[in-house]
Design a protein around this motif. Sequence first.
Motif, PDB file in Angstrom:
ATOM      1  N   MET A   1       0.904  -1.248  -0.025  1.00  0.00           N
ATOM      2  CA  MET A   1      -0.092  -0.208  -0.141  1.00  0.00           C
ATOM      3  C   MET A   1       0.919   1.142  -0.002  1.00  0.00           C
ATOM      4  SD  MET A   1      -3.068   1.193   0.279  1.00  0.00           S
ATOM      5  CE  MET A   1      -4.124   2.439   0.690  1.00  0.00           C
ATOM      6  N   THR A   2       1.847   1.144   0.872  1.00  0.00           N
ATOM      7  CA  THR A   2       2.974   2.416   1.014  1.00  0.00           C
ATOM      8  C   THR A   2       3.418   2.655  -0.336  1.00  0.00           C
ATOM      9  OG1 THR A   2       2.835   2.076   3.514  1.00  0.00           O
ATOM     10  CG2 THR A   2       4.451   3.646   2.535  1.00  0.00           C
TER      11      THR A   2
ATOM     12  N   LEU B   1       1.547   4.480  -3.052  1.00  0.00           N
ATOM     13  CA  LEU B   1       1.542   5.899  -2.644  1.00  0.00           C
ATOM     14  C   LEU B   1       2.841   6.234  -2.965  1.00  0.00           C
ATOM     15  CD1 LEU B   1      -0.568   5.759   0.505  1.00  0.00           C
ATOM     16  CD2 LEU B   1      -1.288   6.568  -1.649  1.00  0.00           C
ATOM     17  N   ILE B   2       3.938   5.887  -2.883  1.00  0.00           N
ATOM     18  CA  ILE B   2       5.080   6.452  -2.956  1.00  0.00           C
ATOM     19  C   ILE B   2       5.301   6.531  -4.505  1.00  0.00           C
ATOM     20  CG2 ILE B   2       7.519   6.275  -3.107  1.00  0.00           C
ATOM     21  CD1 ILE B   2       7.144   4.988  -0.243  1.00  0.00           C
ATOM     22  N   ALA B   3       4.822   5.488  -5.251  1.00  0.00           N
ATOM     23  CA  ALA B   3       5.198   5.422  -6.783  1.00  0.00           C
ATOM     24  C   ALA B   3       4.135   6.514  -7.431  1.00  0.00           C
ATOM     25  CB  ALA B   3       4.849   4.012  -7.247  1.00  0.00           C
TER      26      ALA B   3
END
Length: 111
Positions: free
Chosen positions: A1-2, A5-7
């Motif tokens: 999930m994180t 979001l970073i991508a």
Amino acid sequence: MTGGLIAAGLGLAAVGFGARYVLRNQALIKKGMEALPVAGGLNSYYRGGFDQKMSRSEAAKILGITPSAKPAKIKDAHKKVMIVNHPDRGGSPYLAAKINEAKDLMESTKS
């Protein structure tokens, strides 16, 4: 999930920096686009296949020289065309044979 979001954040940042570059360099980009050839600019290429028996003018077109070119110019033109079309570098064996045939014809035929 994180990671997703970073991508997504990196993607948005890249789009933002790209848009900023385009907006700041509009004049440079426009100048570059005007320098590109128009779609109809390919009319200078020879549109046709190979003749059964190669003529001197066809050989000259293949090598990109005039039919009355000197032997040194024939040799240089052959070298340049073969570097690009050599079969060992991904070129077509048929085209390489035609290029060699053109060189042989230009060197043997006296104008």
